[in-house]
Every structure is written in structure tokens, then in C-alpha cells.
Design an enzyme around this catalytic site. Sequence first.
Site, PDB file in Angstrom:
ATOM      1  N   GLU A 138      -3.169   1.008   6.436  1.00 48.28           N
ATOM      2  CA  GLU A 138      -4.014  -0.180   6.355  1.00 48.28           C
ATOM      3  C   GLU A 138      -5.383   0.191   5.786  1.00 48.28           C
ATOM      4  OE1 GLU A 138      -3.647  -3.411   7.258  1.00 48.28           O
ATOM      5  OE2 GLU A 138      -1.792  -3.468   8.454  1.00 48.28           O
ATOM      6  N   ASP A 186      -0.879  -8.773   0.542  1.00 48.92           N
ATOM      7  CA  ASP A 186      -1.728  -7.583   0.610  1.00 48.92           C
ATOM      8  C   ASP A 186      -0.977  -6.348   0.141  1.00 48.92           C
ATOM      9  OD1 ASP A 186      -0.287  -8.059   3.194  1.00 48.92           O
ATOM     10  OD2 ASP A 186      -1.168  -6.144   3.763  1.00 48.92           O
TER      11      ASP A 186
END
Length: 267
Positions: A138, A186
Amino acid sequence: MKKLFIYSLFFGVLVSCKSNIYRNESDSIRKQFRKVKKTIFHKESVPLSNGKNPEWINTVNFNLRKPNFIILHHTAQNSLEQTIRTFTLSRTQVSAHYVISDDGKVVQMLNDYLRAWHGGNAIWGKNTDINSASIGIELDNNGSEPFSEEQISSLIALLTRLKKEYNIPTTNIIAHSDIAPSRKSDPSAFFPWKRLSELGFGIWPDAAIENAPENFDAILALRIIGYDTRNLSAAIRAFKLHYIQNEVDDVLNEKTINTIYSIYKKQ
């Protein structure tokens, strides 16, 4: 037996190290370990429906899961601290192996050999359980701004180690949006996929894109690349978010078809 002892010791150390940091999370790990331990060390054969009773004979040839994919995300949150809090609350049911902050700080939240909950309901090719086969990274970014140089530098350093350590195929470094096109977008169109591909992390279309053959089936090619095309519009958009970042829509025009052909040839 030596390997069993080593893995048992590994899990024990993992649990004990966590206990002084996140007590609630450690309790959860202990419960999971106890459940797994019963399976790992269970030696009582369970009779089959045909009456046969399997004989238990130990083997020393085994290991833990080996990650084969790296999935890149942006956090869609506003700070590293907020993300860490989200990933350490049991009620959120979400986690990742690594989080990289805007200033390049790298936080590891789970051992690479364990299964994080970062992919969700996702498909890539015939793989319908991406979490079991991947490492999740992430990037601290809200999705509406460029990624910092410090952050990308740390990501490249981390990818260099992970790719070498686990022999991750170049084509298996992909986006969250690639594996879940109907749900996720994303990392955003700001993500420097071309730069990473030049270093061997992911692939990129040829500089001079040739025209696809007249009989080229772009939709079938998307499936061969790995995309779930049941929602074709979402699949096309996810492809363009990755490979045609200045034209993120669901239009299957000539440029898109030729770009799909370029990526298809690299599989």
C-alpha cells in the site's frame, strides 16, 4: 521433524513479538495459530467414506506458501498513521504486508509468508484467491495527487528485494484495479508504471505500437492477459488506467486495441 520445529518456533516468535505492541491483534494471531497448529501436527488418520483409514507417514519436504504476485495499491487515506490504524483494527477486516509513506518510510505489517487481506474479491486469470498468492503493498496516497519521489524510491528498493527473493515474474507485478476492475481504481493514473517497467517491475507497451491483426480478438486477449471481462467496461477502463493513463475510459478504440495487442504479446 526439524522443519516442524523451526516453523513452530517461527510462529511462536511471531506471536511473542506482537504481544507488546498490539495485544488484541496478538490474541487473534494466537487463536489462528492454535487452529493451524492442530492441523499441522495432527497425526490421527480420519477414516474415508469407503472405510479406508489413511496411514500417516511424515515427510520433511514442505514449506509455507510462496507468494507469486505483488499487488500495488494506494491507501485512499490521508496519512500513514490513519492507514496503520485501519489495518490494526479487527473490525476493518483489511490489511497489507507493507505500507510506504509519502516520505519513503516503509512499514511491514505482516510476514511475507502469511496471507494478508488486501485484494478482496478479485480475479486474475484463473486465480480466484489472489490474497493466498500475493504480497500486498500500500502506498500512502489519497488517489488525487502524484506519488512522491521518496515513496517511489522506497517502492523500487522493496520490489527489488521481493522480486529476487521470491522469483516473482515480471508480469505478476500488477495493480489492485487490474484484479478487481469493477470495484477498485488504485493505484491511480498518477502511478509511474512505465518507469517501473523499465526497471523490470511490470510490463509496458512497446514504444512503437504496431497495429493489431485484423482478426485480433481484443476481448479474448484481455482475458488471456488476466482481466476479468464479465464487466467489459470495467475491464477496459482498468486496462487503460494501467497502460493508457491519459485516456482512462471504457472506449475500445483502435489505440486501445493496439495497446492490448502489445501487452498480449508480452505474456
